[in-house]
Design a protein around this motif. Structure first.
Motif, short mmCIF file in Angstrom:
data_model
loop_
_atom_site.label_atom_id
_atom_site.label_comp_id
_atom_site.label_asym_id
_atom_site.label_seq_id
_atom_site.Cartn_x
_atom_site.Cartn_y
_atom_site.Cartn_z
N ALA A 150 0.84 -1.20 0.00
CA ALA A 150 0.00 0.00 0.00
C ALA A 150 0.87 1.25 0.00
O ALA A 150 0.62 2.20 -0.76
CB ALA A 150 -0.94 -0.01 1.20
N THR A 151 1.92 1.24 0.81
CA THR A 151 2.83 2.39 0.88
C THR A 151 3.56 2.58 -0.45
O THR A 151 3.69 3.71 -0.94
CB THR A 151 3.85 2.20 2.02
N PHE A 152 4.01 1.49 -1.04
CA PHE A 152 4.70 1.56 -2.33
C PHE A 152 3.78 2.18 -3.40
O PHE A 152 4.18 3.09 -4.11
CB PHE A 152 5.16 0.16 -2.77
N LEU A 153 2.56 1.67 -3.49
CA LEU A 153 1.61 2.19 -4.49
C LEU A 153 1.32 3.66 -4.25
O LEU A 153 1.32 4.48 -5.18
CB LEU A 153 0.31 1.38 -4.47
N ALA A 154 1.04 4.02 -2.99
CA ALA A 154 0.69 5.40 -2.65
C ALA A 154 1.86 6.34 -2.87
O ALA A 154 1.65 7.54 -3.11
CB ALA A 154 0.20 5.46 -1.21
N THR A 155 3.07 5.84 -2.79
CA THR A 155 4.25 6.67 -3.01
C THR A 155 4.42 7.01 -4.49
O THR A 155 4.86 8.10 -4.85
CB THR A 155 5.52 5.95 -2.50
N HIS A 156 4.04 6.07 -5.36
CA HIS A 156 4.25 6.27 -6.79
C HIS A 156 3.08 6.91 -7.53
O HIS A 156 3.28 7.42 -8.64
CB HIS A 156 4.64 4.95 -7.45
N VAL A 157 1.91 6.87 -6.96
CA VAL A 157 0.75 7.54 -7.58
C VAL A 157 0.32 8.63 -6.62
O VAL A 157 -0.22 8.35 -5.55
CB VAL A 157 -0.40 6.54 -7.85
N LYS A 158 0.55 9.89 -7.03
CA LYS A 158 0.35 10.99 -6.08
C LYS A 158 -0.89 11.82 -6.33
O LYS A 158 -1.40 12.46 -5.41
CB LYS A 158 1.57 11.89 -6.11
N SER A 159 -1.39 11.88 -7.55
CA SER A 159 -2.45 12.85 -7.81
C SER A 159 -3.74 12.27 -8.34
O SER A 159 -4.69 13.00 -8.54
CB SER A 159 -1.94 13.91 -8.79
N ASN A 160 -3.79 10.97 -8.58
CA ASN A 160 -4.97 10.43 -9.23
C ASN A 160 -5.52 9.24 -8.46
O ASN A 160 -4.96 8.15 -8.50
CB ASN A 160 -4.62 10.03 -10.67
N VAL A 161 -6.62 9.47 -7.76
CA VAL A 161 -7.24 8.42 -6.94
C VAL A 161 -7.73 7.26 -7.81
O VAL A 161 -7.60 6.09 -7.43
CB VAL A 161 -8.38 9.01 -6.09
N ARG A 162 -8.26 7.57 -8.98
CA ARG A 162 -8.74 6.49 -9.88
C ARG A 162 -7.58 5.59 -10.30
O ARG A 162 -7.75 4.38 -10.42
CB ARG A 162 -9.41 7.09 -11.12
N GLU A 163 -6.43 6.18 -10.54
CA GLU A 163 -5.25 5.39 -10.91
C GLU A 163 -4.85 4.47 -9.76
O GLU A 163 -4.49 3.31 -9.97
CB GLU A 163 -4.10 6.30 -11.31
N LEU A 164 -4.91 4.98 -8.55
CA LEU A 164 -4.62 4.16 -7.37
C LEU A 164 -5.56 2.97 -7.31
O LEU A 164 -5.13 1.82 -7.12
CB LEU A 164 -4.82 4.98 -6.09
N GLU A 165 -6.85 3.23 -7.47
CA GLU A 165 -7.84 2.16 -7.42
C GLU A 165 -7.63 1.18 -8.58
O GLU A 165 -7.80 -0.03 -8.42
CB GLU A 165 -9.25 2.74 -7.43
N GLY A 166 -7.23 1.71 -9.74
CA GLY A 166 -6.95 0.84 -10.88
C GLY A 166 -5.79 -0.09 -10.62
O GLY A 166 -5.81 -1.27 -11.02
N LEU A 167 -4.75 0.41 -9.95
CA LEU A 167 -3.60 -0.44 -9.60
C LEU A 167 -4.03 -1.57 -8.67
O LEU A 167 -3.57 -2.70 -8.81
CB LEU A 167 -2.50 0.39 -8.93
N LEU A 168 -4.91 -1.26 -7.76
CA LEU A 168 -5.41 -2.27 -6.83
C LEU A 168 -6.18 -3.37 -7.59
O LEU A 168 -6.00 -4.55 -7.33
CB LEU A 168 -6.29 -1.62 -5.77
N ILE A 169 -6.96 -2.96 -8.55
CA ILE A 169 -7.72 -3.91 -9.37
C ILE A 169 -6.75 -4.80 -10.17
O ILE A 169 -6.93 -6.01 -10.28
CB ILE A 169 -8.70 -3.18 -10.31
N LYS A 170 -5.69 -4.20 -10.70
CA LYS A 170 -4.67 -4.96 -11.44
C LYS A 170 -3.97 -5.97 -10.53
O LYS A 170 -3.70 -7.09 -10.93
CB LYS A 170 -3.66 -4.03 -12.10
N LEU A 171 -3.67 -5.53 -9.31
CA LEU A 171 -3.05 -6.46 -8.36
C LEU A 171 -3.97 -7.64 -8.06
O LEU A 171 -3.52 -8.79 -7.98
CB LEU A 171 -2.73 -5.74 -7.04
N GLN A 172 -5.24 -7.34 -7.91
CA GLN A 172 -6.20 -8.41 -7.63
C GLN A 172 -6.27 -9.39 -8.78
O GLN A 172 -6.33 -10.60 -8.58
CB GLN A 172 -7.58 -7.83 -7.36
N ALA A 173 -6.23 -8.87 -10.00
CA ALA A 173 -6.32 -9.74 -11.18
C ALA A 173 -5.07 -10.60 -11.28
O ALA A 173 -5.11 -11.76 -11.67
CB ALA A 173 -6.48 -8.89 -12.44
#
Length: 173
Positions: A150-173
């Motif tokens: 979570a910290t790694f993802l939040a460190t690399h995506v700073k301005s776009n909440v949708r992109e954060l949520e998209g990364l989470l969906i990709k991780l789940q897949a």
């Protein structure tokens, strides 16, 4: 950047409806407003369009108003709609991805109308908030998300909440 402007607009509409279930609230994108106006011009039904937006609602919520800039007929209709609502003490709430003074091509008279009201600058969420968003979404979607990921993802995506949520969906897949 995706900072939650649309979510805030919906929250405003929902709160108005909670406080006054009889309130007449319209939510639309600027694109919808412009497209409806174009259709009204094509079908010669501008008076119906004007009546709808100037007389039918207590509150109008318009998302991404910056797209009206440079569209003369749309700016003209919006200007008169704004004035009609304002003069009858009704509300109009707009979102934009930039401050009124930074919207290129926007008529000065509309810019000043925007500046009459509250202009709130929504900043990207801090890292702690981004981590909390990720953790909450992961929990809601029953996704295992270690703190370091979570910290790694939040460190690399700073301005776009949708992109954060998209990364989470990709991780789940």
């Amino acid at each position: 950047p995706c900072l939650g402007k649309t979510h805030l607009l919906h929250a405003i509409g929902n709160q108005i409806m909670r406080r006054n279930p009889r309130a007449r609230v319209a939510y639309l994108s600027c694109e919808d407003f412009v497209n409806e106006l174009i259709d009204a011009i094509k079908t010669n039904t501008q008076s119906k369009f004007r009546a709808k937006y100037r007389n039918s609602y207590d509150v109008i919520l318009i998302d991404d108003i910056q797209f009206i800039a440079g569209k003369d007929a749309s700016e003209e209709e919006f200007f008169h709609t704004f004035n009609a609502l304002h003069s009858t003490r009704r509300q109009i709430v707009v979102t934009s991805d930039r401050a009124p003074r930074d919207i290129e091509g926007l008529e000065q008279r509309i810019r000043t109308r925007f500046e009459w009201g509250l202009v709130a600058d929504i900043k990207p969420p801090e890292i702690e908030t981004r981590i909390a968003i990720l953790k909450a979404k992961a929990e809601r979607d029953d996704i295992y998300l270690p703190d370091d990921v979570a910290t790694f993802l939040a460190t690399h995506v700073k301005s776009n909440v949708r992109e954060l949520e998209g990364l989470l969906i990709k991780l789940q897949a």
